[in-house]
Design a protein around this motif. Structure first.
Motif, PDB file in Angstrom:
ATOM      1  N   ALA A   7       0.834  -1.203   0.000  1.00  0.00           N
ATOM      2  CA  ALA A   7       0.000   0.000   0.000  1.00  0.00           C
ATOM      3  C   ALA A   7       0.868   1.252   0.000  1.00  0.00           C
ATOM      4  N   GLN A   8       1.893   1.280   0.823  1.00  0.00           N
ATOM      5  CA  GLN A   8       2.786   2.437   0.893  1.00  0.00           C
ATOM      6  C   GLN A   8       3.531   2.633  -0.425  1.00  0.00           C
ATOM      7  N   ARG A   9       3.974   1.538  -1.023  1.00  0.00           N
ATOM      8  CA  ARG A   9       4.690   1.620  -2.300  1.00  0.00           C
ATOM      9  C   ARG A   9       3.790   2.218  -3.379  1.00  0.00           C
ATOM     10  N   LEU A  10       2.542   1.776  -3.440  1.00  0.00           N
ATOM     11  CA  LEU A  10       1.616   2.323  -4.430  1.00  0.00           C
ATOM     12  C   LEU A  10       1.326   3.796  -4.168  1.00  0.00           C
ATOM     13  N   LEU A  11       1.204   4.170  -2.890  1.00  0.00           N
ATOM     14  CA  LEU A  11       0.990   5.589  -2.557  1.00  0.00           C
ATOM     15  C   LEU A  11       2.130   6.460  -3.080  1.00  0.00           C
ATOM     16  N   GLU A  12       3.330   5.910  -3.098  1.00  0.00           N
ATOM     17  CA  GLU A  12       4.490   6.667  -3.574  1.00  0.00           C
ATOM     18  C   GLU A  12       4.656   6.603  -5.092  1.00  0.00           C
ATOM     19  N   GLU A  13       4.262   5.497  -5.718  1.00  0.00           N
ATOM     20  CA  GLU A  13       4.513   5.312  -7.150  1.00  0.00           C
ATOM     21  C   GLU A  13       3.398   5.840  -8.049  1.00  0.00           C
ATOM     22  N   ILE A  14       2.153   5.749  -7.631  1.00  0.00           N
ATOM     23  CA  ILE A  14       1.049   6.191  -8.491  1.00  0.00           C
ATOM     24  C   ILE A  14       1.192   7.658  -8.887  1.00  0.00           C
ATOM     25  N   PRO A  15       1.542   8.576  -7.970  1.00  0.00           N
ATOM     26  CA  PRO A  15       1.702   9.978  -8.387  1.00  0.00           C
ATOM     27  C   PRO A  15       2.810  10.191  -9.430  1.00  0.00           C
ATOM     28  N   TYR A  16       3.764   9.293  -9.510  1.00  0.00           N
ATOM     29  CA  TYR A  16       4.800   9.403 -10.540  1.00  0.00           C
ATOM     30  C   TYR A  16       4.180   9.260 -11.931  1.00  0.00           C
TER      31      TYR A  16
END
Length: 65
Positions: A48-57
């Protein structure tokens, strides 16, 4: 050429698996740009944390929580 993710019917539950690297974040960013809001349930807090960081990219205009 990339294809757009197919939007599910309202109320439908879809499960996706077997993504490599950040391809899941790209897929979910593309999906969220077509229909909002999108709820994503992950197997654990780390994903979940990884997706929170990668989706905005991939989609800087999306808000993630």
């Amino acid at each position: 050429m990339q294809q757009k993710p197919i939007l599910p019917e309202p109320g439908a539950v879809l499960r996706y698996a077997d993504f490599d690297g950040s391809s899941d974040a790209l897929f979910l960013a593309q999906l969220a740009q077509q229909a909002k809001p999108v709820t994503i349930i992950t197997a654990n807090a780390l994903n979940a944390q990884r997706l929170l960081e990668e989706i905005p990219y991939f989609a800087p205009s999306l808000r993630t929580y």
